[in-house]
Write an enzyme that holds these catalytic residues in place. Structure first.
Site, PDB file in Angstrom:
ATOM      1  N   LYS A 228      53.857  48.935  31.647  1.00 27.44           N
ATOM      2  CA  LYS A 228      55.064  48.611  30.889  1.00 27.44           C
ATOM      3  C   LYS A 228      54.771  48.609  29.389  1.00 27.44           C
ATOM      4  O   LYS A 228      55.475  49.244  28.601  1.00 27.44           O
ATOM      5  CB  LYS A 228      55.605  47.237  31.317  1.00 27.44           C
ATOM      6  CG  LYS A 228      55.963  47.172  32.782  1.00 27.44           C
ATOM      7  CD  LYS A 228      56.485  45.812  33.178  1.00 27.44           C
ATOM      8  CE  LYS A 228      55.442  44.719  33.100  1.00 27.44           C
ATOM      9  NZ  LYS A 228      54.327  44.895  34.036  1.00 27.44           N
ATOM     10  N   THR A 229      53.713  47.884  29.010  1.00 29.65           N
ATOM     11  CA  THR A 229      53.340  47.812  27.604  1.00 29.65           C
ATOM     12  C   THR A 229      53.014  49.210  27.079  1.00 29.65           C
ATOM     13  O   THR A 229      53.446  49.606  25.990  1.00 29.65           O
ATOM     14  CB  THR A 229      52.131  46.882  27.439  1.00 29.65           C
ATOM     15  OG1 THR A 229      52.410  45.653  28.106  1.00 29.65           O
ATOM     16  CG2 THR A 229      51.845  46.610  25.990  1.00 29.65           C
ATOM     17  N   HIS A 444      34.669  40.055  65.315  1.00 28.94           N
ATOM     18  CA  HIS A 444      36.017  39.887  64.768  1.00 28.94           C
ATOM     19  C   HIS A 444      36.507  41.206  64.148  1.00 28.94           C
ATOM     20  O   HIS A 444      37.574  41.703  64.489  1.00 28.94           O
ATOM     21  CB  HIS A 444      35.998  38.760  63.725  1.00 28.94           C
ATOM     22  CG  HIS A 444      37.309  38.518  63.056  1.00 28.94           C
ATOM     23  ND1 HIS A 444      38.111  37.453  63.370  1.00 28.94           N
ATOM     24  CD2 HIS A 444      37.963  39.210  62.086  1.00 28.94           C
ATOM     25  CE1 HIS A 444      39.199  37.485  62.634  1.00 28.94           C
ATOM     26  NE2 HIS A 444      39.132  38.553  61.835  1.00 28.94           N
ATOM     27  N   GLU A 445      35.701  41.766  63.260  1.00 26.71           N
ATOM     28  CA  GLU A 445      36.118  42.998  62.578  1.00 26.71           C
ATOM     29  C   GLU A 445      36.196  44.164  63.558  1.00 26.71           C
ATOM     30  O   GLU A 445      37.097  45.001  63.460  1.00 26.71           O
ATOM     31  CB  GLU A 445      35.160  43.330  61.428  1.00 26.71           C
ATOM     32  CG  GLU A 445      35.085  42.276  60.318  1.00 26.71           C
ATOM     33  CD  GLU A 445      36.436  41.958  59.695  1.00 26.71           C
ATOM     34  OE1 GLU A 445      37.326  42.840  59.678  1.00 26.71           O
ATOM     35  OE2 GLU A 445      36.623  40.813  59.233  1.00 26.71           O
ATOM     36  N   ASP A 520      44.526  35.643  59.190  1.00 27.24           N
ATOM     37  CA  ASP A 520      45.189  36.662  60.006  1.00 27.24           C
ATOM     38  C   ASP A 520      46.432  36.079  60.658  1.00 27.24           C
ATOM     39  O   ASP A 520      47.499  36.689  60.654  1.00 27.24           O
ATOM     40  CB  ASP A 520      44.253  37.144  61.130  1.00 27.24           C
ATOM     41  CG  ASP A 520      43.098  37.971  60.598  1.00 27.24           C
ATOM     42  OD1 ASP A 520      43.204  38.461  59.464  1.00 27.24           O
ATOM     43  OD2 ASP A 520      42.092  38.111  61.323  1.00 27.24           O
TER      44      ASP A 520
HETATM   45  P1  ADP Z   1      51.618  46.111  32.070  1.00 21.90           P
HETATM   46  O1  ADP Z   1      52.089  45.882  30.680  1.00 21.90           O
HETATM   47  O2  ADP Z   1      52.655  46.734  32.951  1.00 21.90           O
HETATM   48  O3  ADP Z   1      50.998  44.933  32.704  1.00 21.90           O
HETATM   49  P2  ADP Z   1      49.819  47.836  30.739  1.00 21.90           P
HETATM   50  O4  ADP Z   1      50.757  48.747  30.067  1.00 21.90           O
HETATM   51  O5  ADP Z   1      49.231  46.776  29.894  1.00 21.90           O
HETATM   52  O6  ADP Z   1      50.469  47.203  32.023  1.00 21.90           O
HETATM   53  O7  ADP Z   1      48.692  48.707  31.416  1.00 21.90           O
HETATM   54  C1  ADP Z   1      47.349  48.369  31.346  1.00 21.90           C
HETATM   55  C2  ADP Z   1      46.493  49.600  31.260  1.00 21.90           C
HETATM   56  O8  ADP Z   1      46.541  50.326  32.476  1.00 21.90           O
HETATM   57  C3  ADP Z   1      46.965  50.568  30.219  1.00 21.90           C
HETATM   58  O9  ADP Z   1      46.408  50.267  28.983  1.00 21.90           O
HETATM   59  C4  ADP Z   1      46.454  51.893  30.746  1.00 21.90           C
HETATM   60  O10 ADP Z   1      45.124  52.078  30.382  1.00 21.90           O
HETATM   61  C5  ADP Z   1      46.518  51.709  32.231  1.00 21.90           C
HETATM   62  N1  ADP Z   1      47.747  52.296  32.769  1.00 21.90           N
HETATM   63  C6  ADP Z   1      48.755  51.635  33.385  1.00 21.90           C
HETATM   64  N2  ADP Z   1      49.708  52.487  33.792  1.00 21.90           N
HETATM   65  C7  ADP Z   1      49.329  53.712  33.417  1.00 21.90           C
HETATM   66  C8  ADP Z   1      49.894  55.023  33.544  1.00 21.90           C
HETATM   67  N3  ADP Z   1      51.081  55.226  34.142  1.00 21.90           N
HETATM   68  N4  ADP Z   1      49.221  56.058  33.018  1.00 21.90           N
HETATM   69  C9  ADP Z   1      48.035  55.871  32.410  1.00 21.90           C
HETATM   70  N5  ADP Z   1      47.450  54.679  32.257  1.00 21.90           N
HETATM   71  C10 ADP Z   1      48.065  53.594  32.756  1.00 21.90           C
HETATM   72 ZN    ZN Z   2      40.565  39.249  60.554  1.00 19.25          ZN
HETATM   73 MG    MG Z   3      51.791  44.197  29.616  1.00 19.82          MG
END
Ligand code: ADP
Ligand code: ZN
Ligand code: MG
Length: 639
Positions: A228-229, A444-445, A520
């Protein structure tokens, strides 16, 4: 050095009991006392020394005709004698001199011989003499209080600036930190939505002239690490506009009133730099539903949120500032944020699918030297559920592993190991299972793995291990052949049977049950319950969703606010029971009839601790079981 400076700033202000406060107080009091003393001394010294002669003496002298002139200055009398000697005296206050003298028996004729001048006090002097003795201390006290309060306020301001975080600005001309859509893999729909925004920021006139309404607020929604960022920065990078970013969680730490003023400043700065982007990361930290907070500490959040809303409402249509916000909890956001004219444009970012994962891996392998055997396709295939951030750290872990072993290139093997590391946390080599624990865990596994490979709808097993990781003693890695968005009832039933496999194997082999399968059991019970209450997968209950998303929510109905009767509740329980019993019978049957295979898998696990997919399939084949293969599904003839 900067550290000690910061400390001083931080301490003095925040603690009114600090050294500097007491120093100021004492200095102030000493100064006050000294000033008061000086004033008294000064005031006394201006007074004439006590009069030379008594008023009765003066009367006698006038009677004897010795006095030639008297000057009256307030109550002070300056007397000039005929022989030119000068004396002073005082008259009674508030009575005329002539009156006083006549009381002493001076005749009018005798007085006429004396020249009496009245030196009139100016009104200024009069008021000054009246008021100064009374006002001066008051003024001093006020000044002192003002001085102290200013000290405190100054201190307060320092405290605020200490807790305040400036919005981070990413300059469009800074090539190093510039991010564009090329750096963001996948997220196709999100990018398509955002291209419109980029277009507007690049050429606002085009849109404004035609009267188009451009969204003020865009809310990016998606799980942690989905980019997102990154995407928000890419929008700024593509449009070449300044990017002001601030995180919602930073507001929460601020003093009351500061958050709101920071928001005001932020919007002001962004407007000056327009066209520009304001990015509020983790907006759920300030944008939670208002008025539901428990206890105090929410005022600041609410004020900050209100200020954001006020600022967004105050936007003129031609402001050319776009507010972007990110959250991974859209469900808790205050509805006021989502009203039209605010964050009415919402963009969802999903976890990357296999193709997107490959692209993300490719982006993050740009500057990494790879050995020839590296096949990113395989890595992408093995990492369903990984976010972009997970894939980023996978690549990084791989590089670290290679560097640690002094290799110049990253091998496929490094990347494979990193998958598990990112997925499960680092291996806990320190925790060594004793022999009995190891046997139990192995069976188990093996139980999970065997049941999974015998059921048509369960995902195939990629790896089994009894090396403990994170919280689990061992694990069976089963991966779907493809990324799935939907799951069917048959798949759920097989999943539940496979989850029971561990428990059944333990019980059958050791005639005992450990705490191992408790997780589980929790997971499979929850799954069975969801099938009945949410997915309409129970024939008896019918196609009814008895519970909404998230089950009994905190804010809607109360904790015990069930929407169904006791009877229905009992029916649900018996349906859940029936589903689990059915799955149990199926899994038990497999384990009983294939005990030889179970023993073989467990035996191998005890020996080597880890079985990879190929080896596991060999064991299955050796016991007459045909392993599920991807090819079987992909190359099915289209009949
Ligand atoms: P969010 O804000 O959604 O938590 P970020 O944007 O901070 O996630 O993502 C963290 C890192 O993960 C980014 O800096 C990048 O390196 C990697 N990343 C996440 N999504 C992508 C994408 N679609 N393509 C390339 N790198 C990505
Ligand atoms: Zn188990
Ligand atoms: Mg973020």
């Amino acid at each position: 050095m900067p550290d000690s400076k910061k400390r001083k700033n931080a301490k003095g202000p925040m603690t009114p009991g600090g050294d500097s406060f007491w120093f100021n107080l004492v200095t102030g009091i000493v100064a006050l006392v000294m000033l008061a003393g000086a004033y008294t001394y000064f005031a006394n010294s201006t007074k004439k020394p006590s009069s030379d002669i008594a008023i009765s003496q003066l009367a006698a002298d006038i009677g004897a005709g010795k006095v030639s002139a008297i000057t009256i200055d307030g109550n002070d009398l300056a007397i000039t004698y005929a022989d030119k000697t000068e004396k002073t005296s005082k008259k009674e206050p508030d009575s005329a001199l002539t009156q006083t003298l006549s009381n002493y028996g001076i005749e009018k004729a005798q007085l006429d011989a004396v020249a009496i001048n009245v030196k009139r006090e100016s009104t200024w002097e009069f008021w000054a003499t009246q008021l100064i003795p009374f006002l001066a201390p008051l003024v001093l006290i006020i000044a002192f209080v003002w001085y102290l309060s200013r000290q405190m306020k100054g201190a307060g301001m320092q405290a605020f600036s200490f807790g305040q975080s400036k919005p981070r600005l990413i300059d469009p001309n800074d090539a190093n930190s510039r991010v564009t859509f090329k750096d963001v893999a996948g997220a196709k729909e999100a990018k398509e939505e955002l291209i419109e925004v980029v277009d507007f920021l690049r050429n606002p006139r085009k849109f404004l002239d035609i009267g188009a309404r451009i969204p003020k607020g865009i809310l990016l929604m998606g799980g942690p690490g989905t980019g997102k960022t990154l995407l928000a920065r890419a929008v700024a990078g593509e449009a070449g506009v300044p990017f002001f970013s601030i995180s919602g969680s930073e507001f929460v730490e601020m003093f009351v009133g500061v958050g709101a003023s920071r928001v005001r400043d932020l919007f002001l700065t962004a407007k000056k730099a327009a066209p520009s982007i304001i990015f509020v990361d983790e907006i759920d930290a300030v944008g939670r539903v208002r008025g539901t907070g428990v206890g105090g500490g929410n005022d600041e959040r609410e004020q900050t949120l209100n200020q954001i809303l006020v600022e967004m409402d105050g936007f003129e249509p031609n402001e050319k500032v776009i507010v972007m916000a990110a959250t991974n909890r859209p469900d808790v956001l205050d509805p006021a944020l989502l009203r039209p004219g605010r964050f009415d444009r919402r963009v969802t970012i999903d976890l990357p699918d296999r193709h997107d994962r490959l692209e993300i891996l490719a982006i993050h392998s740009r500057k990494k030297p790879f050995a020839e055997d590296v096949n990113l396709e395989v890595i992408a295939e093995r990492t369903p559920g990984f976010s972009g951030a997970d894939l980023f750290s996978l690549m990084n872990e791989g590089a670290i592993l290679a560097a640690r072993e002094n290799r110049k290139t990253i091998a496929q093997f490094d990347l494979i190991r990193s998958i598990e590391k990112v997925m499960l946390g680092p291996e806990r080599r320190s925790h060594v299972l004793n022999k009995k624990e190891k046997e139990i865990t192995a069976y188990h596994e093996a139980g999970h793995a065997l049941v999974a490979s015998m059921l048509p709808y369960a995902d195939p097993v990629h790896k089994i291990s009894i090396i403990s990781r994170g919280r689990a003693a061992g694990y069976t890695l089963k991966l779907p052949l493809d990324d799935k968005k939907m799951q069917s009832k048959l798949e759920f039933l097989d999943d539940i049977a496979m989850s029971l496999g561990g428990y059944i194997a333990e019980k059958m082999v050791f005639n005992d049950v450990t705490t191992g399968p408790s997780n589980d059991l929790q997971v499979l019970t929850a799954l069975a319950r969801d099938m009945v209450t949410r997915y309409g997968m129970s024939d008896k209950m019918g196609t009814v969703a008895l519970e909404g998303e998230g089950g009994r929510a905190l804010f809607g109905a109360g904790v015990d606010g069930k929407e169904y009767s006791e009877k229905v509740s009992a029916d649900i329980d018996s349906e859940v029971r029936a589903i689990i019993d059915g799955a149990y019978a199926k899994a038990e049957n497999i384990i009983v009839t294939r005990r030889d295979a179970l023993d073989a898998i467990a035996g191998r696990l005890i020996e080597t601790e880890t079985i990879e997919r190929e080896e596991f399939e060999q064991i299955l084949i050796a016991h007459g079981i045909t392993p599920k293969r991807k090819q079987d599904i992909e190359h099915q003839p289209l009949v």
